[in-house]
Design a protein around this motif. Structure first.
Motif, PDB file in Angstrom:
ATOM      1  N   TRP A 114      28.169   7.664  13.706  1.00 27.21           N
ATOM      2  CA  TRP A 114      26.862   7.307  13.125  1.00 27.21           C
ATOM      3  C   TRP A 114      26.591   8.125  11.874  1.00 27.21           C
ATOM      4  CZ3 TRP A 114      22.951   6.215  17.683  1.00 27.21           C
ATOM      5  CH2 TRP A 114      23.379   5.044  18.340  1.00 27.21           C
ATOM      6  N   MET A 151      15.370   7.258   4.998  1.00 29.19           N
ATOM      7  CA  MET A 151      14.120   6.512   4.806  1.00 29.19           C
ATOM      8  C   MET A 151      12.932   7.368   5.236  1.00 29.19           C
ATOM      9  SD  MET A 151      14.068   2.517   5.745  1.00 29.19           S
ATOM     10  CE  MET A 151      15.792   2.260   6.180  1.00 29.19           C
ATOM     11  N   GLY A 152      11.957   7.409   4.416  1.00 34.08           N
ATOM     12  CA  GLY A 152      10.766   8.177   4.772  1.00 34.08           C
ATOM     13  C   GLY A 152       9.900   7.399   5.744  1.00 34.08           C
ATOM     14  N   ILE A 153       8.730   7.929   5.997  1.00 36.63           N
ATOM     15  CA  ILE A 153       7.810   7.208   6.877  1.00 36.63           C
ATOM     16  C   ILE A 153       7.080   6.132   6.096  1.00 36.63           C
ATOM     17  CG2 ILE A 153       5.847   7.468   8.414  1.00 36.63           C
ATOM     18  CD1 ILE A 153       6.639  10.385   8.721  1.00 36.63           C
ATOM     19  N   THR A 189       5.519   0.326  18.354  1.00 32.85           N
ATOM     20  CA  THR A 189       6.882   0.813  18.507  1.00 32.85           C
ATOM     21  C   THR A 189       7.166   1.953  17.528  1.00 32.85           C
ATOM     22  OG1 THR A 189       7.404  -1.473  19.001  1.00 32.85           O
ATOM     23  CG2 THR A 189       9.255   0.011  18.708  1.00 32.85           C
ATOM     24  N   PHE A 190       6.674   1.778  16.322  1.00 33.02           N
ATOM     25  CA  PHE A 190       6.911   2.786  15.293  1.00 33.02           C
ATOM     26  C   PHE A 190       6.210   4.099  15.633  1.00 33.02           C
ATOM     27  CE2 PHE A 190       6.253   4.698  11.090  1.00 33.02           C
ATOM     28  CZ  PHE A 190       7.539   4.631  10.593  1.00 33.02           C
ATOM     29  N   LEU A 191       4.933   3.982  15.983  1.00 32.35           N
ATOM     30  CA  LEU A 191       4.159   5.199  16.257  1.00 32.35           C
ATOM     31  C   LEU A 191       4.665   5.906  17.505  1.00 32.35           C
ATOM     32  CD1 LEU A 191       0.514   4.166  15.380  1.00 32.35           C
ATOM     33  CD2 LEU A 191       2.127   5.511  14.043  1.00 32.35           C
ATOM     34  N   GLN A 242       7.538   6.345  18.357  1.00 30.86           N
ATOM     35  CA  GLN A 242       8.723   7.152  18.052  1.00 30.86           C
ATOM     36  C   GLN A 242       8.495   8.148  16.931  1.00 30.86           C
ATOM     37  OE1 GLN A 242      12.548   4.656  18.453  1.00 30.86           O
ATOM     38  NE2 GLN A 242      10.998   3.274  17.652  1.00 30.86           N
ATOM     39  N   LEU A 243       7.292   8.087  16.366  1.00 39.56           N
ATOM     40  CA  LEU A 243       7.036   8.910  15.186  1.00 39.56           C
ATOM     41  C   LEU A 243       7.188  10.388  15.509  1.00 39.56           C
ATOM     42  CD1 LEU A 243       6.089   9.048  12.268  1.00 39.56           C
ATOM     43  CD2 LEU A 243       3.740   9.036  13.090  1.00 39.56           C
ATOM     44  N   ASN A 244       6.495  10.836  16.545  1.00 42.78           N
ATOM     45  CA  ASN A 244       6.569  12.240  16.933  1.00 42.78           C
ATOM     46  C   ASN A 244       7.093  12.339  18.361  1.00 42.78           C
ATOM     47  OD1 ASN A 244       5.321  13.157  14.527  1.00 42.78           O
ATOM     48  ND2 ASN A 244       3.368  12.454  15.362  1.00 42.78           N
ATOM     49  N   TRP A 295       4.953  -4.013  16.245  1.00 42.80           N
ATOM     50  CA  TRP A 295       5.766  -3.120  15.428  1.00 42.80           C
ATOM     51  C   TRP A 295       5.116  -1.748  15.309  1.00 42.80           C
ATOM     52  CZ3 TRP A 295       4.503  -0.658  10.859  1.00 42.80           C
ATOM     53  CH2 TRP A 295       5.551   0.100  10.288  1.00 42.80           C
ATOM     54  N   ILE A 296       3.815  -1.714  15.012  1.00 38.89           N
ATOM     55  CA  ILE A 296       3.160  -0.426  14.756  1.00 38.89           C
ATOM     56  C   ILE A 296       3.188   0.422  16.020  1.00 38.89           C
ATOM     57  CG2 ILE A 296       0.758  -1.129  15.211  1.00 38.89           C
ATOM     58  CD1 ILE A 296       1.641   0.968  12.238  1.00 38.89           C
ATOM     59  N   PRO A 311       8.916   2.214   5.375  1.00 36.92           N
ATOM     60  CA  PRO A 311       8.789   1.161   6.411  1.00 36.92           C
ATOM     61  C   PRO A 311       7.340   0.731   6.622  1.00 36.92           C
ATOM     62  CG  PRO A 311       9.787   3.164   7.323  1.00 36.92           C
ATOM     63  CD  PRO A 311       9.639   3.384   5.872  1.00 36.92           C
TER      64      PRO A 311
END
Lengths: 77, 821
Positions: free
Chosen positions: A77, A1-3, A52-54, A56-58, A49-50, A6
């Motif tokens: 996995w 899945m790309g960025i 949490t997502f950000l 972990q992004l970098n 959500w955003i 999601p």
């Protein structure tokens, strides 16, 4: 899945909940309350959500995992 | 805007009721429950009011009903509660009711008195029966002994005959005494009569009923033998002193037998009479039990109506009652209709009049809630009732409360359990509501069922974000962390006990886990380091977001109460102050997340930068504290100076502008436009006098200074306070993990059949501890912290909470509180 996938999926989901559905609430004494609830739910859940997502992004650090678990991860996995 | 956003518009009205229609009208208003009456005779004491007589009669009726209820309870007769709600009876029916109650009351009292007398009689006879039975054996013993004595006389001859001759006439008394008094009684007799009396006693096996109290008591029969009148009177006095009952006991055996037969027949007769009396009493009570609830409601309503009428004024002609009441403007029509119904019912030809009045007094705060919003409104009200028509935080609390809670309680499993429990209460609502209990803890849970439901649902969501279910993780979308065989092959993986996956060297796929935290973190030993940084940042983000929202809400207050000055001199500097410092911090947080990764040489340490910003100190070493974008020094200095400039802006501008305005007005010749309408921060309380309020510069200045200091310091401390979201969520996650690894893991690490058994055994303690500690205790603590965050951090930004509740005159409420008592 790309960025992008999601981001697009989740953003549009909460946009629908908070930005579209409130326009279609039937008239009634509780209309305002229901609209407020929907908008606030969308805003706070999207923010959660955003973040949490950000976060972990970098990643700056990686998880430290012992070798047994690592082997299992490698195989499962 | 909907009804809950501001309290309802409430107006003061005057009521003119014809004295013959007043009762019916007030009764209708009580059924409606939308009107709050004001006491127009606050100086008149309770005994001098107009309808004091009627109220007293109602009290008397209530007393009789309570007596009846007590008797019904005593007999264990079920009271019929049909749940119907009779109208308040007309005043003339009150006499009928009174007569009915009087009759019942008298009948009850008479029956009770008769029953008591009969019981006393019965007791006496039973005691006598026992005496006759027990003394029989004493006398037999005595006669045996005297028979032997005769033999000894024969042997000893004449002299000894004389010696015993004096004791020929032995007297005796017989009676019944409480068993526990026997030892003291015996000792007393011995001491007082110097051992010259002879006491025999025997226990009665069956307990006897005390006619007055109805208790079962154990008693003993005794008989005292003595010689001479002096001892006799002494013994009798002692018996009296010990409350022993004495009974006549014939001396000879045939007489005693005869008496015993007489007693037995009388006891039998008494039993029949007693049975009939009890039957009669039972019949009366059963009949009363059918109606008693309805009667209670009726009397309660009558009493409430007269209480209300006592608040009314009589007009000069004595034909009209005048009352004042607060009523919601929206419901004026309903109230008018109720008044018309009341007038028609009483058959009066003159209509009742409801007249709106203007007032300077602040009306009560009335929020029309439903069963869903009610619990949230009471959370807000517990802090302080909103001032009249100020912005109500409750509608926003509906979501923000469960959301903040869930940040501290994030666990899908726990959230699911909580929401299932709440869902059960919501689905079974009607049944649960029907069987009322006094259990306070249950009532609190049940009252907050919708709050709990939302808290549970949001906890599931935040558990999903934390990827945490009973301290385990799901791997739904596939972890973003890779374990490439090129770096971790079979030869080197066993050489080192653990590895730190390196995002800079291809262990990270580049696409983060799409929803929630990556499951790899749950397995990591350095998970806390990562979680702390993440949770602290989201806590501050959510916190600043909520406070910012709170400050924005204050605009609605300023605009509604027409205080443009407050917008320019309070709201705008407040927003600038917060933006310059805290929103800037949030922007930095997001910037760091997006712009820095493991490959970039040196990520800035935000905390150090934030502190250095206040100190105006910019260093080059270490690299994490060095300036990280061009113009940072100038920009941060600008922000800080702007924020500092907001402080005197908030503090000084408003008081001086108000002063100027006031002076200008005086110059114009003191045209009396009341100042308080435009300027005061406090909503006009203090009744009629408030519109002649004097302009006190000192007062306003001090008030403004307090507000400014509170806001500026508050912003800092409140932002820090939101870190409790991080702390509690960390504690919750850790506790849950410890519980899993210390208890449940014992089972999962065993193999085969024994593993199954152990899992079965450890499940119970694990489940109990999960519910008891994690759900109840942790949930309660998270709940309290959420309450605090809302009351202090959120509401302090816009909410005054200086109003008072609208408490309408409503039969429903009065009867409910009565039942609870």
């Amino acid at each position: 899945m790309g960025i992008e996938i999601p981001i697009i999926v989740v953003t549009s989901f909460w946009l629908i909940v908070g930005g579209v559905i409130p326009w279609f609430i039937p008239k009634g004494p509780n209309k305002g309350i229901i609209q407020t609830m929907l908008v606030m739910t969308a805003v706070s859940c999207y923010l959660f959500w955003i973040c949490t997502f950000l976060a972990q992004l970098n990643p700056l650090i990686g998880p430290e995992i012992d070798n047994t678990t690592l082997t299992i991860m490698q195989n499962q996995w | 805007m909907g009804s809950l956003f501001r309290s309802e518009e409430v107006t003061l009205s005057q009521l003119f009721l014809q004295s013959e229609a007043a009762y019916a009208c007030v009764s209708e208003l009580g059924e409606l429950g939308l009107v709050q009456f004001r006491d127009l005779n606050p100086d008149v004491n309770v005994f001098q009011r107009k309808f004091v007589n009627e109220v007293r009669r109602c009290d008397e009726m209530e007393r009789k009903l309570r007596f009846l209820e007590k008797e019904i309870r005593k007999d264990g007769i079920p009271m019929l509660d049909t749940g119907d709600n009779p109208d308040a009876p007309a005043p003339r029916e009150m006499i009928d009711l009174e007569a009915t109650f009087e009759k019942l009351d008298n009948e009850m009292k008479e029956v009770n008195a008769n029953a008591e007398a009969l019981k006393r009689n019965y007791l006496e006879l039973t005691e006598l029966k026992h005496i006759l039975r027990k003394t029989q054996s004493f006398f037999e013993e005595v006669s045996d002994r005297s028979g032997r004595r005769e033999e000894s006389i024969g042997l000893l001859g004449e002299e000894s005959m004389y010696g015993v001759g004096g004791s020929q006439r032995l007297g005796f008394v017989a009676g019944v005494i409480h068993r526990e008094r026997i030892p003291a009684f015996e000792r007393m007799l011995w001491r007082a009569c110097r051992g010259n009396v002879f006491l025999k006693q025997a226990e009665i096996d069956t307990p006897l009923e005390d006619p007055v109290t109805g208790d079962q008591v154990m008693k003993s029969v005794f008989i005292i033998f003595f010689q001479g009148d002096q001892l006799k009177s002494r013994a009798k006095k002692i018996c009296e002193g010990f409350r022993a009952t004495l009974y006549p006991c014939p001396e000879t055996a045939p007489e005693r037998r005869e008496m015993a037969i007489g007693v037995m027949t009388r006891i039998e007769d008494l039993n029949t009479v007693l049975g009939q009396t009890q039957d009669h009493r039972h019949r009366v009570l059963v009949a009363a039990a059918k109606n008693i609830k309805v009667w209670f409601i009726k009397v309660c309503k009558i009493k409430a109506i007269y209480h209300t009428l006592n608040m009314f004024n009589l007009d000069v002609t004595q034909k009209c009652l005048i009352g004042e009441c607060w009523c919601p403007v929206k419901d004026l029509d309903k109230i008018q209709m109720a008044l018309r119904r009341g007038t028609e019912r009483s058959g009066s030809s003159v209509p009742s009049i409801l007249n709106r009045m203007a007032t300077k007094q602040a009306p009560p705060t009335y929020h029309r809630t439903n069963k869903f919003t009610d619990a949230f409104q009471s959370i807000v009200d517990a802090y302080g009732v909103a001032s009249y028509r100020e912005v109500n935080p409750a509608p926003f609390t509906i979501i923000s409360f469960p959301f903040m809670f869930s940040c501290m309680f994030g666990d899908m499993g726990h959230g699911l359990l909580v929401s299932l429990f709440a869902l059960w209460m919501v689905v079974k609502e009607k049944q649960l509501m029907a069987n009322k209990t006094d259990n306070e803890i249950w009532n609190i849970f049940f009252g907050g069922r919708y709050v709990i439901l939302l808290m549970g649902l949001f906890s599931i969501y935040s558990g999903f974000m934390y990827n945490d279910i009973f301290s385990k993780s799901f791997n739904i979308f596939g972890s973003a962390w890779l374990v490439p065989t090129s770096r971790y092959n079979k030869t080197n993986i066993h050489k080192t006990p653990d590895f730190v996956l390196d995002p800079a060297h291809g262990d990270y796929s580049g696409n983060p886990y799409p929803a929630g935290l990556d499951p790899a973190w749950q397995l990591a030993t350095n998970k806390i380091t990562f979680l702390n940084s993440y949770k602290m940042k989201i806590s501050v983000t959510f916190g600043v977001g909520q406070m910012f929202f709170g400050v924005c809400l204050s605009v609605f207050n300023h605009r509604y109460f027409r205080k443009p000055l407050n917008i320019f001199c309070e709201f705008i500097p407040e927003i600038i102050f917060m933006t310059c410092i805290f929103v800037y911090l949030i922007v930095l947080i997001f910037y760091k997340w997006i712009a820095y990764d493991a490959a970039t040489p040196c990520a800035p340490s935000l905390l150090i930068h934030f502190i250095n910003m206040f100190l105006f100190s910019y260093v080059k070493e270490p690299c994490s504290s060095a300036v990280f974008y061009s113009g940072q020094v100038r920009f941060q200095t600008f922000l800080l100076l702007l924020a500092l400039a907001c402080v005197p802006w908030m503090l000084l501008v408003k008081p001086f502008l108000l002063r100027q305005e006031h002076l200008g007005k005086i110059k114009l010749g003191g045209d009396t436009e009341p100042l308080s309408v435009r300027s005061g921060d406090i909503m006009g309380d203090g009744g009629e006098s408030s519109h002649q309020e004097l302009f006190d510069f000192g007062d306003i200045f001090v008030h403004q200074a307090i507000h400014t200091i509170e806001y500026c310091l508050g912003c800092v401390s409140h932002t820090a306070s939101y870190l409790r979201l991080w702390a509690l969520s960390l504690a919750h996650a850790e506790l849950s993990e410890v519980l899993w690894s210390m208890v449940f893991r014992i089972g999962t690490t065993m193999d085969g059949f024994s593993g199954c058994v152990v899992i079965f055994l450890v499940f119970m303690p694990w489940a109990v501890l999960t519910v008891g500690i994690l759900l109840l205790m942790e949930g309660l603590s998270a709940f309290l912290h959420t309450i605090r965050l809302h009351w202090v951090e959120f509401q302090s930004k816009f909410y005054h909470g200086e109003g008072y509740l609208f408490e309408p005159f409503s039969f429903e409420k009065i009867i409910d509180t009565k039942v609870d008592e």
